[in-house]
Design an enzyme around this catalytic site. Sequence first.
Site, short mmCIF file in Angstrom:
data_model
loop_
_atom_site.label_atom_id
_atom_site.label_comp_id
_atom_site.label_asym_id
_atom_site.label_seq_id
_atom_site.Cartn_x
_atom_site.Cartn_y
_atom_site.Cartn_z
CB CYS A 1 -0.96 0.00 1.19
SG CYS A 1 -0.16 -0.01 2.81
CG HIS B 1 -4.54 0.78 3.76
ND1 HIS B 1 -3.96 -0.08 2.86
CD2 HIS B 1 -5.39 1.55 3.04
CE1 HIS B 1 -4.43 0.15 1.66
NE2 HIS B 1 -5.31 1.15 1.73
CG ASP C 1 -6.91 2.72 -0.89
OD1 ASP C 1 -5.73 2.60 -1.23
OD2 ASP C 1 -7.42 2.04 0.02
#
Length: 686
Positions: free
Chosen positions: A433, A477, A493
Amino acid sequence: MSASTSQLQALLPRESLLWIFAAQLAVLLPHTIHLPIWLLGAWAVAVYWRLEVFRGRREMPGRLVKLVAVALVVAGLVLTYRRWFALEPMVALLAVSFTLKNIELVSRRDALLSLMLAYFLAATLFVFEQTIPYALYGIVCVVIITAALVAQLGRRSARPGRALGLSVKLLAQAIPVMLVLFVVMPRLGPLWAVPQNTQAASTGISDSMSPGDFSELSKSDKPALRISFNGAVPPPEQRYWRGLVYTHFDGRRWSEPGAADGYPRWGRGRSNQRPFGDDGHGDSAERALPAVGPRYRYQVIQEASHNPWLFALARPHSETRGVRETGDDTLVYRTPVGSRLAYEVRSWPRDTVTDGVRLSASEQRRHLQLPASGNPRARAWARARFEEGLDGAAISQALLSLYNRSFTYTLKPPPLGRDTVDEFLFSTRQGFCEHFASSYVFTMRAAGVPARVVAGYQGGEWVEQQEYLLVRQYDAHAWAEIWLPERGWVRVDPTASVAPERIRDGLQSAAAEEFMQDAFLPLHKIAFVSRLRLQWDMVNYRWYQTVVSFDSQRQEGLLRRLMGEISPLRMAMFIGIPVLGALLLLLVWLKLSSRGPALPATSRLYLRFCQRMARAGLPRIPGETPGDYAHRIARELPRLGPMAARITAAYERAAYADDGLAEKQLRRLVRGFWPMRLSAQPRKPV
């Protein structure tokens, strides 16, 4: 000198010393986690010296030796701790005085003082942790310390069974008083605040991010957050628990504003941060939030991280004392979170709130900052999209499409060199991520779109039995936010474009083959163990909800449910009736115990045998010996004669020969001896 004073000044026997040392060791052992290990070594040296004095091999230390010992431990504290006014040095100082007391432990007065210090030191365990294991160990410590106090009454009281038994009885009698005080004592805040050690190792998300940081967090399944909702629960794709915002990029590492200059976010004044008000939290008037409309109400229980940042959904507002809001849409606590912390939050989804403001020139510069050189291919790609006339939303969509077509989500990406963004976007195309968020924000900034990296947790496991969301460290994250003039800050995202199952179902689903692969014991693969761990987490959650977080508000609610209305009269009755009942029970117990000393176990067993024989019609004559009584039973009730003879023989061996096996035999025989009433049966003439 009075009798009590002379008793206190009496020299300590060996059993009393051993009990004191056992209590001290029990209290000091868990403190070795937080305090320097040399403290335990200093305690062992002091105990050894005192035992040598007891054996007559050494003299009690004189003034010079005591001064040297004090100087050595103080020097040890100075070398260990740089800052004195903090929690760990204060507890260490208490442990040092507790340890040095052993070299002058002579009389019972000294023993009582040492054990009182042991109680106090045991209480400091809960300054560091309030978990169930610590609570159970604290109870064990209190039992041992109380047994050590009992052992000071004399040699007979120092026997382990008697000392521990009396200790448990005393503490059991104190349980009702403890429960009443727990419910009715006012929940006052601390009279002063002692900061915790800032050098303690932090856990979870740090104040900076570089490629590989979050993949390390993915190896930990420790709990990070527990969240319970009052009303609606956000869907999995909306569970973004934001904690930090990174805006400064040095070519490899993202950090908070000011962190590159050595100033953490919570210690450097910024125009977009809200200072603490008089009540300890931010002023909500500075921020236009709707009074009605879609929103989430929830309570977060955050594990100790030794960092001040908290985690919440976007647009958070908290009225918990000590919590404040920042202009970066996050929450921070006034001190580093050194133990579990519960705070209430309300959050509004961004789609229901319009910022109504524009980015200032300084804010635009801050969110467009890039190094002067580096990653030329990413800069060229962004410049090409800008020259095509695309706006911020269109450039973002083009970049997300590139991720979706050509990139792979993995927990073990190949290492990156100097130009991390270029290598990731145009070479390796495998990452986690933070790779996606970092490259996305860099490219959007290169295209002239204000952007920033947000770090926190995403998702969580819903625990149906207790109705709370369990967020673990591997749920860490990183995502991005871009500024669109018509919408304000918008969450983007990039990971969702590559691995949507990571957002929808969690890390374990997105990286099933790599998830916790490096764990020493892959317990997550064993269903039974996973269920046990989840059950244990539910117990911990209920413990914190019921006991640890029992604050003044919950106390008031409980008292209102019990009494209906809180008034001085009702409070007096609520406290006085249980106390009066306890006093009456104590008077009855004293009355019964004043009848004489308790009989030995063997005598009680034989007395039970005599009572049963009396109910059978043949009572024992006063002054009759056990042997004569057994012969009379054999003459008058022949059927009971053999059993009476065996019981009498076992009683005599147990009572007069101190035979333990005979006492067990006597107990077994009396337990099975239930004679019939034979008063109607004709007896043989005497």
